[in-house]
Design a protein around this motif. Structure first.
Motif, PDB file in Angstrom:
ATOM      1  N   PRO A 166       0.843  -1.205   0.000  1.00 34.32           N
ATOM      2  CA  PRO A 166       0.000   0.000   0.000  1.00 34.32           C
ATOM      3  C   PRO A 166       0.875   1.250   0.000  1.00 34.32           C
ATOM      4  O   PRO A 166       1.969   1.260   0.576  1.00 34.32           O
ATOM      5  CB  PRO A 166      -0.793  -0.121   1.305  1.00 34.32           C
ATOM      6  N   ASN A 172      -4.519   6.413   1.322  1.00 36.36           N
ATOM      7  CA  ASN A 172      -5.593   5.409   1.362  1.00 36.36           C
ATOM      8  C   ASN A 172      -6.461   5.626   2.600  1.00 36.36           C
ATOM      9  O   ASN A 172      -5.967   5.612   3.728  1.00 36.36           O
ATOM     10  CB  ASN A 172      -5.010   3.999   1.385  1.00 36.36           C
ATOM     11  N   GLU A 174     -10.094   4.505   4.665  1.00 37.44           N
ATOM     12  CA  GLU A 174     -11.022   3.383   4.787  1.00 37.44           C
ATOM     13  C   GLU A 174     -12.419   3.718   4.295  1.00 37.44           C
ATOM     14  O   GLU A 174     -13.140   2.837   3.812  1.00 37.44           O
ATOM     15  CB  GLU A 174     -11.088   2.909   6.246  1.00 37.44           C
ATOM     16  N   GLN A 178     -10.420   4.288  -3.769  1.00 38.69           N
ATOM     17  CA  GLN A 178      -9.506   5.108  -4.553  1.00 38.69           C
ATOM     18  C   GLN A 178      -8.849   4.262  -5.644  1.00 38.69           C
ATOM     19  O   GLN A 178      -8.445   3.126  -5.404  1.00 38.69           O
ATOM     20  CB  GLN A 178      -8.447   5.785  -3.680  1.00 38.69           C
ATOM     21  N   TYR A 179      -8.746   4.818  -6.857  1.00 39.79           N
ATOM     22  CA  TYR A 179      -8.280   4.020  -7.994  1.00 39.79           C
ATOM     23  C   TYR A 179      -7.770   4.934  -9.105  1.00 39.79           C
ATOM     24  O   TYR A 179      -7.835   6.159  -9.009  1.00 39.79           O
ATOM     25  CB  TYR A 179      -9.386   3.099  -8.522  1.00 39.79           C
ATOM     26  N   ALA A 194     -11.499   8.977  -6.693  1.00 39.31           N
ATOM     27  CA  ALA A 194     -11.988   8.391  -5.438  1.00 39.31           C
ATOM     28  C   ALA A 194     -13.460   8.737  -5.249  1.00 39.31           C
ATOM     29  O   ALA A 194     -13.969   9.703  -5.811  1.00 39.31           O
ATOM     30  CB  ALA A 194     -11.173   8.892  -4.250  1.00 39.31           C
ATOM     31  N   ALA A 408      -4.552   0.036  -8.446  1.00 38.78           N
ATOM     32  CA  ALA A 408      -5.526  -0.075  -7.362  1.00 38.78           C
ATOM     33  C   ALA A 408      -5.836  -1.544  -7.114  1.00 38.78           C
ATOM     34  O   ALA A 408      -6.131  -2.290  -8.045  1.00 38.78           O
ATOM     35  CB  ALA A 408      -6.804   0.680  -7.699  1.00 38.78           C
ATOM     36  N   SER A 419     -13.591  -2.637  -1.145  1.00 41.49           N
ATOM     37  CA  SER A 419     -12.460  -1.737  -0.930  1.00 41.49           C
ATOM     38  C   SER A 419     -11.712  -1.530  -2.236  1.00 41.49           C
ATOM     39  O   SER A 419     -11.809  -2.331  -3.166  1.00 41.49           O
ATOM     40  CB  SER A 419     -11.501  -2.297   0.129  1.00 41.49           C
ATOM     41  N   ILE A 421      -7.729   0.203  -2.750  1.00 42.61           N
ATOM     42  CA  ILE A 421      -6.623   0.974  -2.191  1.00 42.61           C
ATOM     43  C   ILE A 421      -5.500   1.064  -3.212  1.00 42.61           C
ATOM     44  O   ILE A 421      -5.332   0.182  -4.055  1.00 42.61           O
ATOM     45  CB  ILE A 421      -6.106   0.365  -0.872  1.00 42.61           C
ATOM     46  N   LEU A 422      -4.739   2.143  -3.136  1.00 45.86           N
ATOM     47  CA  LEU A 422      -3.647   2.373  -4.072  1.00 45.86           C
ATOM     48  C   LEU A 422      -2.404   1.615  -3.612  1.00 45.86           C
ATOM     49  O   LEU A 422      -2.011   1.694  -2.447  1.00 45.86           O
ATOM     50  CB  LEU A 422      -3.353   3.863  -4.196  1.00 45.86           C
TER      51      LEU A 422
END
Length: 648
Positions: A166, A172, A174, A178-179, A194, A408, A419, A421-422
């Motif tokens: 991550p 990031n 919760e 995000q992508y 996001a 992502a 979820s 996350i990056l």
């Protein structure tokens, strides 16, 4: 979506309803009656009753092919894929050679490939082909399954190093998904899409800045002039972070459901977004842009009619007047009959990464790259395992140095996204482009006042006499950044009306050069009588005075300089080092200056505005004490004689 509907229609053709008892795979009259009652319920759109009747039918006869096929089709239609596969399996087990189960083989093969059950996928694909169907997109799918299963089994035996992590810092969150991350070439600015988990599909564009400890700072909405109450996202950024192309859906006037818009950064502010126009956007869907480092070339995805598949990759270029030319389909071998999405143009401008479910791969969507070579794109290369696996991989960003990848990592529960996350990872050595890049960045200033200047900065490949990149320093800060590729000699030309042009050279012809970022502030001298500059990219053979072809890019810029500053008169001065006969050096310097003079006159500069002179070795710029110093002394200088006053 159109492709999914077509597949279900294809499967529906494989599901018979009604008819006489002898047409069924069962002789159980109760099972047949239940099946026909189910058919009547479906025609009345009473799906719940129909499904219950079919379940009763297969209880009466577990080998009832038609009932299993109908159950499977409807479970698939309503999103219950595990139950659908269960009944397709039951159908092919009941009568593996019946033409009635061709649709079952299709679904089992394609879905098991997506699940990474490669041996089963290949087995069912081969059974589908054993019926010798007419060639079409469905047979293309199945042939891809066979090739992909074989590829995947082999790729898993030779996994590439891949240890994603991550992103460090606060980027990031919760409560957000995000992508689609993108970065500037210096990796100081991260921009991504996001949305809050509880806000449905409304997306915004966020920015995070690199902190001193290497982590990423608290993300902030990029700009109130870009983000709206609707959806903005999937953006592209130029290498210097000044040109942003992004997707906007429904919130702005456009041509289709989602259009591409452009915004420019001045200091810390973004300009009001402008639709890229009808040459780029259509009445269909346009999204997922990627820009060349200087922002002059744009690739994007569209599902407009006339393409090769459902979604294709298109390309357009910005002309000298800033207008985007009509977009063209990049065609084969990149685009296929299926979907190609998420293009990313690497910083060298010659490698295109993208995702596809139409090429041989590990599952559904895989990541690939194709290289531009001799005027065409190469056959796409799968990035391999485990960067690709049986799940869908749909986006990748590679840093300008080629050493790190960003993407992502998404987690789903059925159709619900849990979820996103990056992540980042070290690029496997096998995937780092051979032609790597670095960048030059700094600030353009007035040499006398220190005031930041907006200037045109152009990068030329002197070996090919071609413009590689064209950027402008920031109007407010004077900051600039331009990308350099390995494998060529470059001329960097800096121009602003009222100032002397600046000529710099970068020699990166050997591919084993170690590329490192260069920090270079550029001071431009106002044009005054007596001021001068060196033409750093004028080339002659040793002891000769014939201009080499590599000089043409710089000479054209001198012509432009004289045209932009019509009040200037100048002297072209030739200089040599102290090697050889003094008289011969004087003559050589004179002839070299004359060669430049002749070119400029032939290009239309009035003779009264130019003169030339040879100074030989009499005016060294530095002491002739080393080869490096002597190289500096072999030069052509451009000295301003006068700046005529214009009538007011």
């Amino acid at each position: 979506m159109r492709r999914f509907v077509l597949i279900l229609f294809f499967l529906l053709l494989m599901v018979p309803f009604g008819g006489h008892a002898q047409q069924y795979s069962t002789k159980n009259k109760k099972a047949i009656k239940l099946y026909e009652q189910a058919s009547a319920s479906f025609r009345l759109r009473d799906y719940e009753t129909g499904m219950n009747l079919l379940l009763q039918a297969v209880q009466k006869d577990p080998a009832f092919v038609e009932a299993h096929m109908s159950l499977a089709h409807n479970f698939q239609l309503f999103g219950y894929l595990p139950k659908a596969l269960e009944h397709y399996e039951a159908a092919v087990k009941a009568d593996p050679k019946s033409p009635k189960v061709v649709g079952a083989y299709y679904t089992l093969a394609t879905e098991y490939l997506k699940q990474g059950r490669y041996r089963e996928a290949k087995e069912y694909a081969l059974r589908f082909l054993s019926f010798h169907p007419e060639p079409n997109n469905f047979t293309n799918d199945i042939e891809r399954v066979v090739a992909s299963a074989e590829f995947a089994l082999e790729a898993m035996q030779q996994p590439l190093p891949f240890e994603p992590k991550p992103l460090p810092g606060k980027v990031n969150r919760e409560d957000y998904l995000q992508y689609f991350p993108v970065l500037t070439a210096d990796e100081e600015m991260l921009i991504f899409t996001a949305r809050r988990k509880e806000q449905g599909r409304d997306e915004d564009i966020f920015v995070s800045y690199r902190q001193e400890d290497g982590s990423w700072g608290e993300p902030q909405p990029l700009s109130p002039v870009i983000n709206t109450a609707a959806s903005e996202g999937t953006c592209a950024i130029s290498a210097d972070g000044t040109v942003l192309v992004f997707t906007s859906c429904q919130s702005r006037r456009g041509y289709g459901s989602c259009d591409l818009f452009v915004s420019y950064r001045y200091g810390n502010e973004w300009s009001t977004p402008v639709n890229l126009g009808a040459n780029v956007n259509s009445s269909s869907w346009e999204s997922q842009p990627t820009l060349s480092p200087d922002g002059r070339v744009l690739f994007f995805v569209s599902d407009r009619p006339g393409g090769m598949g459902e979604r294709d990759i298109y390309m357009t270029m910005r002309d000298e007047d800033g207008r985007w030319l009509p977009a063209v389909n990049v065609g084969a071998p990149i685009n296929t009959y299926a979907d190609e999405v998420s293009p990313f143009l690497y910083a060298n401008g010659k490698r295109l990464f993208f995702a596809s479910n139409g090429h041989v791969g590990m599952g559904d969507f895989d990541l690939y790259y194709s290289d531009w070579h001799r005027g065409r794109w190469s056959e796409p290369v799968n990035l391999g395992y485990p960067l690709n696996d049986h799940q869908s991989q749909v986006s990748l960003f590679v840093t300008a140095d080629g050493k790190k990848g960003y993407y992502a990592q998404e987690q789903w529960e059925g159709r619900r996204q849990l979820s996103a996350i990056l992540m980042y990872f070290d690029m496997p050595p096998q995937l780092i482009p051979a032609e790597q890049t670095a960048y030059v960045k700094g600030v353009v200033r007035d040499a006398r006042t220190g005031k930041p200047l907006k200037a045109e900065i152009e990068l030329f490949n002197v070996n090919e006499d071609s413009l590689i990149a064209q950027v402008w320093s920031d109007t407010l800060t004077g900051e600039y950044l331009i990308v350099l590729n390995q494998g060529a000699d470059y001329a960097l030309e800096v121009n602003k009306a009222g100032y002397l042009m600046k000529s710099l050279s970068f020699r990166l012809k050997e591919t084993n050069d170690t590329l490192r970022p260069v920090i270079l502030d550029i001071e431009l001298e106002p044009i005054t009588a007596g001021s001068k500059f060196v033409l750093s990219n004028i080339f002659f053979d040793y002891g000769k005075y014939t201009l080499r072809e590599e000089s043409k890019a710089e000479l054209r810029k001198v012509v432009e300089f004289m045209q932009q500053n019509p009040a200037v008169t100048a002297e072209i001065a030739g200089h040599t080092d102290d090697i050889g006969d003094e008289k011969a050096n004087m003559e050589l310097s004179l002839q070299r200056a004359k060669a430049v003079y002749d070119y400029l006159i032939a290009a239309g500069i009035e003779p009264r505005r130019l003169s030339y002179k040879g100074y030989g070795e009499t005016q060294p710029a530095v002491p002739n004490t080393s080869d490096a110093n002597r190289a500096q002394n072999r030069r052509i200088e451009f000295r301003i004689i006068s700046v005529e006053k214009t009538g007011e």
